[in-house]
Design a protein around this motif. Structure first.
Motif: not given
Lengths: 292, 305
Positions: B23-36
Protein backbone atom coordinates in the motif's frame (compact mmCIF):
# COMPACT_ATOMS: atom_id res chain seq x y z
CA UNK A 1 -8.70 -22.06 43.31
CA UNK A 2 -5.41 -22.88 44.93
CA UNK A 3 -2.57 -22.32 42.48
CA UNK A 4 0.36 -23.37 44.62
CA UNK A 5 1.58 -24.06 48.13
CA UNK A 6 2.54 -21.06 50.25
CA UNK A 7 6.26 -21.69 50.26
CA UNK A 8 6.68 -22.29 46.51
CA UNK A 9 7.16 -18.59 45.60
CA UNK A 10 9.74 -18.25 48.35
CA UNK A 11 11.75 -21.16 46.98
CA UNK A 12 11.98 -19.32 43.66
CA UNK A 13 12.80 -15.96 45.21
CA UNK A 14 15.30 -17.02 47.85
CA UNK A 15 18.42 -16.90 45.64
CA UNK A 16 17.67 -13.41 44.35
CA UNK A 17 16.59 -12.18 47.76
CA UNK A 18 19.72 -13.59 49.38
CA UNK A 19 21.86 -11.75 46.82
CA UNK A 20 19.94 -8.57 47.43
CA UNK A 21 20.44 -8.81 51.17
CA UNK A 22 24.08 -9.90 51.16
CA UNK A 23 25.42 -7.78 48.30
CA UNK A 24 23.16 -4.72 48.25
CA UNK A 25 21.24 -4.04 51.44
CA UNK A 26 23.80 -5.19 53.98
CA UNK A 27 26.67 -3.32 52.26
CA UNK A 28 24.55 -0.15 52.29
CA UNK A 29 24.15 -0.43 56.07
CA UNK A 30 27.73 -1.54 56.50
CA UNK A 31 29.03 1.47 54.57
CA UNK A 32 27.58 3.72 57.26
CA UNK A 33 29.04 1.54 60.03
CA UNK A 34 32.45 1.36 58.37
CA UNK A 35 32.57 5.12 57.90
CA UNK A 36 32.94 5.49 61.69
CA UNK A 37 35.97 3.16 61.77
CA UNK A 38 39.51 3.11 60.49
CA UNK A 39 39.17 -0.36 58.94
CA UNK A 40 42.15 -1.44 56.85
CA UNK A 41 42.23 -3.32 53.53
CA UNK A 42 43.87 -6.15 55.45
CA UNK A 43 42.76 -6.88 59.00
CA UNK A 44 40.21 -5.08 61.13
CA UNK A 45 39.74 -1.56 62.39
CA UNK A 46 38.46 0.36 65.38
CA UNK A 47 35.75 2.91 66.03
CA UNK A 48 36.99 6.45 65.46
CA UNK A 49 33.75 8.40 65.74
CA UNK A 50 33.38 11.35 63.40
CA UNK A 51 37.08 11.60 62.62
CA UNK A 52 36.67 10.50 58.97
CA UNK A 53 34.04 13.13 58.39
CA UNK A 54 36.19 15.84 59.94
CA UNK A 55 39.03 14.80 57.63
CA UNK A 56 36.63 14.99 54.67
CA UNK A 57 35.98 18.65 55.35
CA UNK A 58 39.65 19.52 54.96
CA UNK A 59 40.40 17.08 52.15
CA UNK A 60 41.77 19.11 49.26
CA UNK A 61 41.68 16.11 46.91
CA UNK A 62 37.99 15.68 47.60
CA UNK A 63 37.36 19.31 46.79
CA UNK A 64 39.01 18.88 43.39
CA UNK A 65 37.12 15.64 42.84
CA UNK A 66 33.78 17.30 43.58
CA UNK A 67 34.62 20.23 41.31
CA UNK A 68 35.56 17.81 38.53
CA UNK A 69 32.33 15.89 39.06
CA UNK A 70 30.22 19.00 38.76
CA UNK A 71 32.04 20.12 35.61
CA UNK A 72 31.67 16.62 34.24
CA UNK A 73 27.95 16.62 34.84
CA UNK A 74 27.30 20.11 33.54
CA UNK A 75 29.17 19.48 30.28
CA UNK A 76 27.82 15.98 29.67
CA UNK A 77 24.17 16.82 30.27
CA UNK A 78 23.34 18.95 27.19
CA UNK A 79 25.44 16.89 24.78
CA UNK A 80 24.12 13.54 25.93
CA UNK A 81 20.47 14.56 26.06
CA UNK A 82 20.41 16.10 22.56
CA UNK A 83 22.83 14.18 20.32
CA UNK A 84 21.48 10.70 21.07
CA UNK A 85 17.96 11.90 20.31
CA UNK A 86 19.08 13.22 16.92
CA UNK A 87 20.85 9.90 16.33
CA UNK A 88 17.75 7.94 17.29
CA UNK A 89 15.67 9.97 14.84
CA UNK A 90 18.31 9.32 12.19
CA UNK A 91 18.37 5.53 12.63
CA UNK A 92 14.64 5.16 13.26
CA UNK A 93 13.67 5.19 9.61
CA UNK A 94 13.88 1.77 8.01
CA UNK A 95 16.48 2.09 5.28
CA UNK A 96 18.53 -0.65 3.67
CA UNK A 97 21.49 -1.37 5.93
CA UNK A 98 20.09 0.56 8.90
CA UNK A 99 20.68 -2.39 11.24
CA UNK A 100 24.36 -2.22 10.41
CA UNK A 101 24.48 1.47 11.32
CA UNK A 102 22.55 0.92 14.57
CA UNK A 103 24.92 -1.85 15.57
CA UNK A 104 27.99 0.18 14.62
CA UNK A 105 26.78 3.23 16.57
CA UNK A 106 26.36 0.99 19.59
CA UNK A 107 29.89 -0.44 19.39
CA UNK A 108 31.52 2.12 21.74
CA UNK A 109 28.96 1.17 24.39
CA UNK A 110 29.84 -2.49 24.14
CA UNK A 111 33.57 -1.92 24.42
CA UNK A 112 35.09 -1.79 27.87
CA UNK A 113 35.80 1.68 29.22
CA UNK A 114 39.40 0.52 29.68
CA UNK A 115 39.74 -0.40 26.00
CA UNK A 116 38.10 2.83 24.93
CA UNK A 117 40.28 4.94 27.21
CA UNK A 118 43.46 3.21 26.00
CA UNK A 119 42.43 3.89 22.39
CA UNK A 120 41.82 7.57 23.16
CA UNK A 121 45.04 7.79 25.10
CA UNK A 122 46.84 6.89 21.89
CA UNK A 123 44.74 9.26 19.77
CA UNK A 124 45.28 12.17 22.19
CA UNK A 125 48.97 11.43 22.80
CA UNK A 126 51.45 14.25 22.18
CA UNK A 127 52.41 12.45 18.98
CA UNK A 128 48.98 10.92 18.38
CA UNK A 129 46.36 11.34 15.69
CA UNK A 130 44.74 14.57 16.87
CA UNK A 131 47.93 16.48 17.51
CA UNK A 132 49.50 15.14 14.31
CA UNK A 133 46.58 16.24 12.17
CA UNK A 134 46.24 19.60 13.88
CA UNK A 135 49.93 20.32 13.41
CA UNK A 136 49.80 19.26 9.78
CA UNK A 137 46.87 21.59 9.20
CA UNK A 138 48.77 24.35 10.94
CA UNK A 139 46.11 24.87 13.61
CA UNK A 140 48.66 24.51 16.39
CA UNK A 141 52.43 24.90 16.49
CA UNK A 142 53.20 22.42 19.26
CA UNK A 143 51.26 19.44 20.60
CA UNK A 144 48.40 20.17 22.97
CA UNK A 145 48.99 18.36 26.28
CA UNK A 146 45.63 16.55 26.33
CA UNK A 147 46.87 13.98 28.84
CA UNK A 148 49.02 16.07 31.17
CA UNK A 149 47.24 19.41 31.57
CA UNK A 150 44.69 19.52 34.38
CA UNK A 151 41.84 21.00 32.35
CA UNK A 152 42.62 19.40 28.99
CA UNK A 153 42.74 15.99 30.65
CA UNK A 154 39.35 16.57 32.24
CA UNK A 155 37.97 17.78 28.92
CA UNK A 156 39.40 14.73 27.14
CA UNK A 157 37.77 12.39 29.63
CA UNK A 158 34.46 14.24 29.24
CA UNK A 159 34.63 13.98 25.43
CA UNK A 160 35.34 10.30 25.79
CA UNK A 161 32.37 9.78 28.08
CA UNK A 162 30.09 11.63 25.67
CA UNK A 163 31.41 9.65 22.70
CA UNK A 164 30.95 6.35 24.53
CA UNK A 165 27.46 7.26 25.76
CA UNK A 166 25.90 8.31 22.43
CA UNK A 167 24.82 4.82 21.38
CA UNK A 168 23.51 3.89 24.80
CA UNK A 169 21.09 6.78 25.08
CA UNK A 170 20.26 6.48 21.38
CA UNK A 171 18.78 3.04 22.06
CA UNK A 172 16.69 4.33 24.95
CA UNK A 173 15.36 7.16 22.77
CA UNK A 174 14.76 4.71 19.93
CA UNK A 175 12.50 2.67 22.17
CA UNK A 176 10.72 5.82 23.33
CA UNK A 177 10.18 7.16 19.80
CA UNK A 178 8.06 4.10 19.13
CA UNK A 179 5.53 5.43 21.59
CA UNK A 180 5.27 8.87 19.98
CA UNK A 181 1.92 8.89 18.23
CA UNK A 182 2.18 8.43 14.50
CA UNK A 183 -1.13 10.22 13.99
CA UNK A 184 0.28 13.40 15.54
CA UNK A 185 3.11 13.40 13.04
CA UNK A 186 0.80 12.78 10.14
CA UNK A 187 -1.57 15.50 11.26
CA UNK A 188 1.31 17.94 11.61
CA UNK A 189 2.65 16.97 8.20
CA UNK A 190 -0.76 17.47 6.61
CA UNK A 191 -0.91 20.90 8.24
CA UNK A 192 2.33 21.70 6.46
CA UNK A 193 4.71 21.54 9.40
CA UNK A 194 8.33 21.19 8.31
CA UNK A 195 10.48 18.29 9.52
CA UNK A 196 12.22 20.60 11.95
CA UNK A 197 8.95 21.94 13.38
CA UNK A 198 7.63 18.43 13.78
CA UNK A 199 10.82 17.46 15.59
CA UNK A 200 10.46 20.37 18.00
CA UNK A 201 6.68 20.27 18.45
CA UNK A 202 5.86 16.58 18.18
CA UNK A 203 8.95 14.46 18.79
CA UNK A 204 10.47 16.36 21.71
CA UNK A 205 7.25 16.63 23.75
CA UNK A 206 6.61 12.97 22.93
CA UNK A 207 9.89 11.84 24.48
CA UNK A 208 9.87 14.36 27.32
CA UNK A 209 9.56 11.74 30.06
CA UNK A 210 12.41 9.75 28.54
CA UNK A 211 14.49 12.92 28.38
CA UNK A 212 14.11 13.46 32.12
CA UNK A 213 14.98 9.83 32.80
CA UNK A 214 18.04 10.12 30.56
CA UNK A 215 19.14 13.36 32.27
CA UNK A 216 19.06 11.53 35.59
CA UNK A 217 21.04 8.62 34.17
CA UNK A 218 23.60 11.00 32.65
CA UNK A 219 24.02 13.02 35.84
CA UNK A 220 24.45 10.00 38.05
CA UNK A 221 26.88 8.28 35.71
CA UNK A 222 28.88 11.49 35.25
CA UNK A 223 29.29 11.75 39.02
CA UNK A 224 30.37 8.08 39.14
CA UNK A 225 33.04 8.37 36.48
CA UNK A 226 36.11 6.24 37.09
CA UNK A 227 37.75 4.28 34.27
CA UNK A 228 38.07 7.14 31.77
CA UNK A 229 39.93 9.43 34.17
CA UNK A 230 41.88 6.59 35.72
CA UNK A 231 43.26 5.26 32.42
CA UNK A 232 43.75 8.59 30.63
CA UNK A 233 45.75 9.89 33.60
CA UNK A 234 47.70 6.64 33.86
CA UNK A 235 46.11 5.91 37.25
CA UNK A 236 47.64 9.05 38.74
CA UNK A 237 44.65 11.39 38.63
CA UNK A 238 46.40 14.08 36.62
CA UNK A 239 48.90 16.71 37.82
CA UNK A 240 48.96 16.72 41.62
CA UNK A 241 45.92 14.45 41.72
CA UNK A 242 43.73 17.31 40.54
CA UNK A 243 41.91 15.14 38.03
CA UNK A 244 40.62 12.59 40.49
CA UNK A 245 36.95 11.74 40.68
CA UNK A 246 35.22 10.73 43.91
CA UNK A 247 35.21 7.09 42.82
CA UNK A 248 38.93 7.28 42.05
CA UNK A 249 39.55 8.46 45.61
CA UNK A 250 37.42 5.60 46.93
CA UNK A 251 39.45 3.14 44.89
CA UNK A 252 42.75 4.64 46.07
CA UNK A 253 41.79 4.13 49.70
CA UNK A 254 40.69 0.54 49.02
CA UNK A 255 44.17 -0.89 48.80
CA UNK A 256 47.73 -0.92 50.04
CA UNK A 257 49.37 0.05 53.27
CA UNK A 258 48.03 3.56 53.03
CA UNK A 259 44.53 2.19 52.48
CA UNK A 260 41.70 3.08 54.80
CA UNK A 261 38.36 1.40 54.18
CA UNK A 262 36.74 3.54 56.84
CA UNK A 263 37.69 6.73 55.05
CA UNK A 264 36.73 5.18 51.70
CA UNK A 265 33.30 4.45 53.19
CA UNK A 266 32.95 8.05 54.34
CA UNK A 267 33.78 9.10 50.76
CA UNK A 268 31.12 6.65 49.54
CA UNK A 269 28.55 8.42 51.68
CA UNK A 270 29.58 11.72 50.10
CA UNK A 271 29.14 10.09 46.70
CA UNK A 272 25.69 8.89 47.69
CA UNK A 273 24.49 12.34 48.67
CA UNK A 274 26.05 13.92 45.59
CA UNK A 275 24.24 11.50 43.28
CA UNK A 276 20.92 11.92 45.06
CA UNK A 277 20.86 15.68 44.39
CA UNK A 278 20.40 15.61 40.58
CA UNK A 279 17.78 12.89 40.93
CA UNK A 280 15.73 15.01 43.31
CA UNK A 281 16.15 18.18 41.25
CA UNK A 282 15.18 16.53 37.99
CA UNK A 283 12.28 14.64 39.52
CA UNK A 284 11.00 17.95 40.84
CA UNK A 285 11.47 19.75 37.52
CA UNK A 286 9.58 16.95 35.84
CA UNK A 287 6.64 17.26 38.18
CA UNK A 288 6.50 21.01 37.71
CA UNK A 289 6.72 20.63 33.93
CA UNK A 290 3.93 18.08 33.93
CA UNK A 291 1.67 20.42 35.89
CA UNK A 292 2.34 23.43 33.67
CA UNK B 1 17.96 20.18 10.07
CA UNK B 2 16.76 17.72 7.50
CA UNK B 3 16.12 14.90 9.88
CA UNK B 4 12.59 13.62 9.60
CA UNK B 5 10.93 11.54 12.22
CA UNK B 6 9.31 8.38 11.10
CA UNK B 7 6.80 7.37 13.73
CA UNK B 8 5.96 4.12 11.95
CA UNK B 9 7.34 1.18 13.86
CA UNK B 10 7.81 -1.64 11.38
CA UNK B 11 9.81 -3.78 13.80
CA UNK B 12 7.56 -3.32 16.78
CA UNK B 13 4.52 -4.52 14.86
CA UNK B 14 5.79 -7.35 12.71
CA UNK B 15 2.38 -8.61 11.52
CA UNK B 16 1.64 -5.27 9.98
CA UNK B 17 4.65 -4.98 7.70
CA UNK B 18 3.47 -7.67 5.31
CA UNK B 19 0.20 -6.00 4.49
CA UNK B 20 1.27 -2.40 4.83
CA UNK B 21 4.18 -2.42 2.44
CA UNK B 22 2.45 -2.72 -0.94
CA UNK B 23 0.00 0.00 0.00
CA UNK B 24 2.78 2.38 0.94
CA UNK B 25 4.74 1.80 -2.19
CA UNK B 26 1.84 2.89 -4.36
CA UNK B 27 0.96 6.04 -2.49
CA UNK B 28 3.07 9.15 -2.08
CA UNK B 29 1.94 9.35 1.50
CA UNK B 30 3.62 10.39 4.69
CA UNK B 31 6.07 7.52 4.69
CA UNK B 32 7.56 7.95 1.25
CA UNK B 33 11.12 9.14 1.27
CA UNK B 34 12.50 11.42 -1.40
CA UNK B 35 15.82 10.64 -3.10
CA UNK B 36 17.36 13.82 -1.70
CA UNK B 37 16.38 12.88 1.82
CA UNK B 38 17.78 9.42 1.28
CA UNK B 39 21.14 10.82 0.21
CA UNK B 40 21.27 13.25 3.13
CA UNK B 41 20.38 10.49 5.56
CA UNK B 42 23.09 8.18 4.28
CA UNK B 43 25.65 10.98 4.37
CA UNK B 44 24.78 11.68 7.99
CA UNK B 45 24.86 7.97 8.81
CA UNK B 46 28.32 7.58 7.30
CA UNK B 47 29.53 10.69 9.11
CA UNK B 48 28.41 9.30 12.49
CA UNK B 49 29.84 5.91 11.52
CA UNK B 50 33.28 7.50 11.08
CA UNK B 51 33.03 9.14 14.49
CA UNK B 52 31.87 6.02 16.30
CA UNK B 53 34.04 3.29 14.82
CA UNK B 54 36.91 5.38 13.45
CA UNK B 55 38.92 5.22 16.71
CA UNK B 56 38.62 1.42 16.79
CA UNK B 57 39.88 1.16 13.22
CA UNK B 58 42.77 3.48 14.03
CA UNK B 59 43.75 1.28 16.97
CA UNK B 60 43.43 -1.87 14.87
CA UNK B 61 45.63 -0.27 12.26
CA UNK B 62 48.25 0.71 14.85
CA UNK B 63 48.33 -2.84 16.18
CA UNK B 64 49.09 -4.18 12.70
CA UNK B 65 51.82 -1.72 11.76
CA UNK B 66 55.30 -3.21 11.52
CA UNK B 67 58.01 -2.20 13.98
CA UNK B 68 59.97 -0.44 11.22
CA UNK B 69 57.00 1.67 10.22
CA UNK B 70 56.69 5.22 11.52
CA UNK B 71 53.44 5.39 13.46
CA UNK B 72 53.90 9.04 14.35
CA UNK B 73 53.59 10.47 10.83
CA UNK B 74 51.75 13.73 10.50
CA UNK B 75 49.65 12.44 7.66
CA UNK B 76 48.04 9.43 9.31
CA UNK B 77 48.05 6.20 7.36
CA UNK B 78 45.15 3.92 8.13
CA UNK B 79 46.46 1.00 6.12
CA UNK B 80 49.69 -0.45 7.51
CA UNK B 81 52.56 -0.37 5.03
CA UNK B 82 54.17 -3.44 6.59
CA UNK B 83 51.25 -5.35 8.10
CA UNK B 84 52.25 -7.84 10.79
CA UNK B 85 50.60 -9.85 13.53
CA UNK B 86 53.81 -10.01 15.54
CA UNK B 87 52.64 -7.52 18.22
CA UNK B 88 49.86 -9.89 19.20
CA UNK B 89 52.45 -12.58 19.86
CA UNK B 90 54.62 -10.09 21.74
CA UNK B 91 51.75 -9.13 24.04
CA UNK B 92 51.19 -12.79 24.85
CA UNK B 93 54.90 -13.22 25.58
CA UNK B 94 55.03 -10.39 28.10
CA UNK B 95 51.69 -10.69 29.89
CA UNK B 96 49.67 -13.92 30.11
CA UNK B 97 46.90 -12.46 28.00
CA UNK B 98 45.29 -15.82 27.19
CA UNK B 99 45.04 -16.62 30.91
CA UNK B 100 43.49 -13.20 31.47
CA UNK B 101 41.00 -14.00 28.75
CA UNK B 102 40.18 -17.31 30.41
CA UNK B 103 39.71 -15.48 33.73
CA UNK B 104 37.41 -12.91 32.13
CA UNK B 105 35.46 -15.65 30.40
CA UNK B 106 35.03 -17.62 33.63
CA UNK B 107 33.72 -14.56 35.46
CA UNK B 108 31.41 -13.68 32.57
CA UNK B 109 29.98 -17.19 32.33
CA UNK B 110 29.28 -17.31 36.06
CA UNK B 111 27.58 -13.92 35.95
CA UNK B 112 25.49 -14.75 32.87
CA UNK B 113 24.42 -18.14 34.25
CA UNK B 114 23.58 -16.75 37.67
CA UNK B 115 21.52 -13.93 36.23
CA UNK B 116 19.54 -16.07 33.80
CA UNK B 117 18.61 -18.62 36.46
CA UNK B 118 18.26 -16.36 39.49
CA UNK B 119 16.40 -13.46 37.95
CA UNK B 120 14.02 -15.53 35.83
CA UNK B 121 13.01 -17.62 38.86
CA UNK B 122 12.49 -14.54 41.02
CA UNK B 123 10.82 -12.56 38.24
CA UNK B 124 8.39 -15.42 37.64
CA UNK B 125 7.49 -15.73 41.32
CA UNK B 126 7.01 -11.99 41.71
CA UNK B 127 4.77 -11.63 38.68
CA UNK B 128 2.87 -14.92 38.40
CA UNK B 129 2.44 -16.23 41.94
CA UNK B 130 0.54 -14.91 44.90
CA UNK B 131 2.18 -14.67 48.30
CA UNK B 132 2.39 -12.43 51.34
CA UNK B 133 4.90 -9.56 51.30
CA UNK B 134 5.07 -9.73 47.49
CA UNK B 135 4.89 -5.94 47.17
CA UNK B 136 7.49 -5.40 49.89
CA UNK B 137 9.93 -7.75 48.17
CA UNK B 138 9.30 -6.00 44.86
CA UNK B 139 9.87 -2.66 46.55
CA UNK B 140 13.22 -3.86 47.91
CA UNK B 141 14.41 -4.74 44.43
CA UNK B 142 13.25 -1.35 43.14
CA UNK B 143 14.90 0.51 45.99
CA UNK B 144 18.37 -0.84 45.22
CA UNK B 145 18.24 0.74 41.76
CA UNK B 146 18.55 4.19 43.29
CA UNK B 147 21.89 3.32 44.83
CA UNK B 148 24.90 3.61 42.52
CA UNK B 149 27.01 0.45 42.82
CA UNK B 150 30.15 2.47 43.59
CA UNK B 151 28.65 3.69 46.86
CA UNK B 152 28.61 0.19 48.34
CA UNK B 153 31.69 -1.16 46.60
CA UNK B 154 33.92 -0.89 49.68
CA UNK B 155 31.60 -2.77 52.00
CA UNK B 156 30.91 -5.26 49.22
CA UNK B 157 34.63 -5.88 49.21
CA UNK B 158 34.58 -6.31 52.98
CA UNK B 159 31.75 -8.86 52.60
CA UNK B 160 33.60 -10.79 49.91
CA UNK B 161 36.74 -10.70 52.04
CA UNK B 162 34.87 -12.08 55.05
CA UNK B 163 33.56 -14.90 52.87
CA UNK B 164 37.22 -15.74 52.22
CA UNK B 165 36.90 -14.85 48.54
CA UNK B 166 39.18 -11.80 48.28
CA UNK B 167 41.68 -12.21 45.46
CA UNK B 168 39.66 -15.00 43.80
CA UNK B 169 37.81 -15.00 40.50
CA UNK B 170 34.75 -16.39 42.22
CA UNK B 171 34.84 -13.34 44.46
CA UNK B 172 34.89 -11.15 41.35
CA UNK B 173 31.84 -12.90 39.89
CA UNK B 174 29.77 -13.49 43.02
CA UNK B 175 28.14 -10.10 43.78
CA UNK B 176 27.04 -9.63 40.17
CA UNK B 177 25.52 -13.08 39.78
CA UNK B 178 21.96 -11.85 40.42
CA UNK B 179 21.29 -8.21 39.60
CA UNK B 180 18.22 -6.40 40.95
CA UNK B 181 17.67 -4.71 37.60
CA UNK B 182 17.57 -8.09 35.85
CA UNK B 183 15.00 -9.39 38.35
CA UNK B 184 12.83 -6.38 37.50
CA UNK B 185 13.32 -6.86 33.76
CA UNK B 186 12.20 -10.48 34.07
CA UNK B 187 9.32 -9.42 36.31
CA UNK B 188 8.17 -7.02 33.61
CA UNK B 189 8.48 -9.63 30.87
CA UNK B 190 6.52 -12.33 32.74
CA UNK B 191 3.86 -9.86 33.80
CA UNK B 192 2.85 -9.13 30.22
CA UNK B 193 1.64 -12.70 29.64
CA UNK B 194 -2.14 -13.03 29.95
CA UNK B 195 -3.11 -14.60 33.27
CA UNK B 196 -5.73 -16.76 31.52
CA UNK B 197 -2.99 -18.92 30.02
CA UNK B 198 -1.80 -19.69 33.52
CA UNK B 199 -5.31 -20.42 34.73
CA UNK B 200 -5.91 -22.82 31.84
CA UNK B 201 -2.66 -24.59 32.67
CA UNK B 202 -3.69 -24.89 36.32
CA UNK B 203 -7.00 -26.43 35.27
CA UNK B 204 -5.02 -28.90 33.16
CA UNK B 205 -3.09 -29.84 36.29
CA UNK B 206 0.21 -28.08 35.58
CA UNK B 207 2.29 -27.28 38.65
CA UNK B 208 4.37 -24.14 39.19
CA UNK B 209 7.51 -25.66 37.75
CA UNK B 210 5.71 -26.81 34.58
CA UNK B 211 4.13 -23.41 34.11
CA UNK B 212 7.52 -21.77 34.54
CA UNK B 213 9.31 -24.05 32.07
CA UNK B 214 6.62 -24.60 29.42
CA UNK B 215 4.60 -21.38 29.50
CA UNK B 216 6.72 -18.67 31.13
CA UNK B 217 10.21 -19.18 29.76
CA UNK B 218 9.37 -19.67 26.07
CA UNK B 219 7.52 -16.36 25.94
CA UNK B 220 10.23 -14.25 27.57
CA UNK B 221 13.15 -15.41 25.44
CA UNK B 222 13.68 -11.87 24.13
CA UNK B 223 14.16 -10.44 27.61
CA UNK B 224 16.34 -13.37 28.67
CA UNK B 225 18.66 -12.67 25.77
CA UNK B 226 18.83 -8.99 26.72
CA UNK B 227 19.68 -9.97 30.31
CA UNK B 228 22.30 -12.44 29.09
CA UNK B 229 23.93 -10.00 26.67
CA UNK B 230 24.02 -7.16 29.19
CA UNK B 231 25.35 -9.45 31.91
CA UNK B 232 28.08 -10.74 29.62
CA UNK B 233 29.13 -7.29 28.46
CA UNK B 234 29.00 -5.95 32.01
CA UNK B 235 31.15 -8.73 33.41
CA UNK B 236 33.62 -8.72 30.53
CA UNK B 237 34.05 -4.93 30.58
CA UNK B 238 34.07 -4.33 34.33
CA UNK B 239 37.23 -2.74 35.65
CA UNK B 240 36.77 -1.14 39.07
CA UNK B 241 35.46 -4.19 40.93
CA UNK B 242 38.10 -6.72 39.73
CA UNK B 243 40.72 -4.03 40.33
CA UNK B 244 39.64 -3.86 43.99
CA UNK B 245 39.18 -7.60 44.56
CA UNK B 246 42.24 -8.99 42.77
CA UNK B 247 45.80 -8.52 43.97
CA UNK B 248 47.71 -11.34 42.25
CA UNK B 249 48.68 -10.47 38.66
CA UNK B 250 48.08 -14.05 37.55
CA UNK B 251 44.42 -13.79 38.55
CA UNK B 252 43.75 -10.57 36.66
CA UNK B 253 40.88 -10.30 34.25
CA UNK B 254 41.54 -8.81 30.80
CA UNK B 255 40.64 -5.24 31.70
CA UNK B 256 42.86 -5.16 34.77
CA UNK B 257 45.62 -6.92 32.85
CA UNK B 258 45.38 -4.35 30.07
CA UNK B 259 45.84 -1.49 32.45
CA UNK B 260 48.89 -3.33 33.79
CA UNK B 261 50.15 -3.71 30.21
CA UNK B 262 49.72 -0.02 29.48
CA UNK B 263 51.73 0.84 32.56
CA UNK B 264 54.55 -1.48 31.48
CA UNK B 265 54.62 -0.52 27.80
CA UNK B 266 53.54 3.07 27.87
CA UNK B 267 56.08 3.83 25.13
CA UNK B 268 55.03 1.13 22.71
CA UNK B 269 51.59 2.00 21.30
CA UNK B 270 51.68 -1.01 18.94
CA UNK B 271 51.72 -3.47 21.85
CA UNK B 272 49.00 -1.65 23.78
CA UNK B 273 46.94 -1.48 20.59
CA UNK B 274 47.29 -5.23 20.12
CA UNK B 275 46.29 -5.78 23.75
CA UNK B 276 43.19 -3.62 23.46
CA UNK B 277 42.15 -5.43 20.29
CA UNK B 278 42.46 -8.78 22.09
CA UNK B 279 39.98 -7.51 24.68
CA UNK B 280 37.77 -5.73 22.17
CA UNK B 281 37.34 -8.26 19.36
CA UNK B 282 35.65 -11.04 21.41
CA UNK B 283 33.01 -8.69 22.80
CA UNK B 284 32.31 -7.26 19.36
CA UNK B 285 31.85 -10.78 17.98
CA UNK B 286 29.49 -11.67 20.83
CA UNK B 287 27.53 -8.51 20.21
CA UNK B 288 27.45 -8.85 16.42
CA UNK B 289 26.10 -12.38 16.76
CA UNK B 290 23.49 -11.41 19.37
CA UNK B 291 22.52 -7.95 18.12
CA UNK B 292 19.36 -9.27 16.42
CA UNK B 293 18.01 -10.57 19.74
CA UNK B 294 19.31 -7.52 21.52
CA UNK B 295 17.53 -4.87 19.47
CA UNK B 296 14.42 -7.03 19.27
CA UNK B 297 14.43 -7.44 23.05
CA UNK B 298 14.90 -3.72 23.61
CA UNK B 299 11.91 -2.90 21.41
CA UNK B 300 9.89 -5.71 22.96
CA UNK B 301 10.50 -4.19 26.38
CA UNK B 302 9.56 -0.75 25.13
CA UNK B 303 6.29 -1.85 23.59
CA UNK B 304 5.25 -3.61 26.73
CA UNK B 305 6.18 -0.57 28.80
Amino acid sequence: MKYHRWFTPWVLIVPALAWLLVFNLWPSVNTVILSFTNARPIGGGTFVGLKNFETLLHDEQLRYALLNSVIYMVVCLPFLTIFPLLLAVLVEKKLPGITFFRTAFYTPVVASAVVVALIWQWILDDRGLVNGLAEKLGVISGPLPFLSDQWLLLLSAISLTIWKGLGYYMIIYLAALGNVGRELHEAAAVDGASAFRRFVNVTIPGVRGTMVLISILISVSALRVFSELFILSGGKGGPGGRDNSVVMLIQQYSQGFEGNLGYASALSIVLFFVTVVPMLVLARLNRKGAEA
Amino acid sequence: MSIVTDPARPIAVPEESGTAKPRRRGSFGFNSISPTEKVVRYLLLVFVLLITIGPFLWQLSTSLKGSGEDIYTRIPRLLPAQPTLSHYGEVADTIPVWDYMKNSLLVAVLVVGGNIVGSSLAGFALSRLEFRFRRIVLGLFLATLVLPGEVTIISQYVTVRELGLANTLFGVALPGMIGALNVLLMFNAFRSLPIEVDQAAVVDGANVWQRFVYIGLPSVRGTISVVAIFAFIGAWDDFLWPLIVLTDPDKYTLTVGLQYLSGTFSNNPRLIAAGTMIAFIPIVIVFAVCQRFFFKGVEEGAVKG
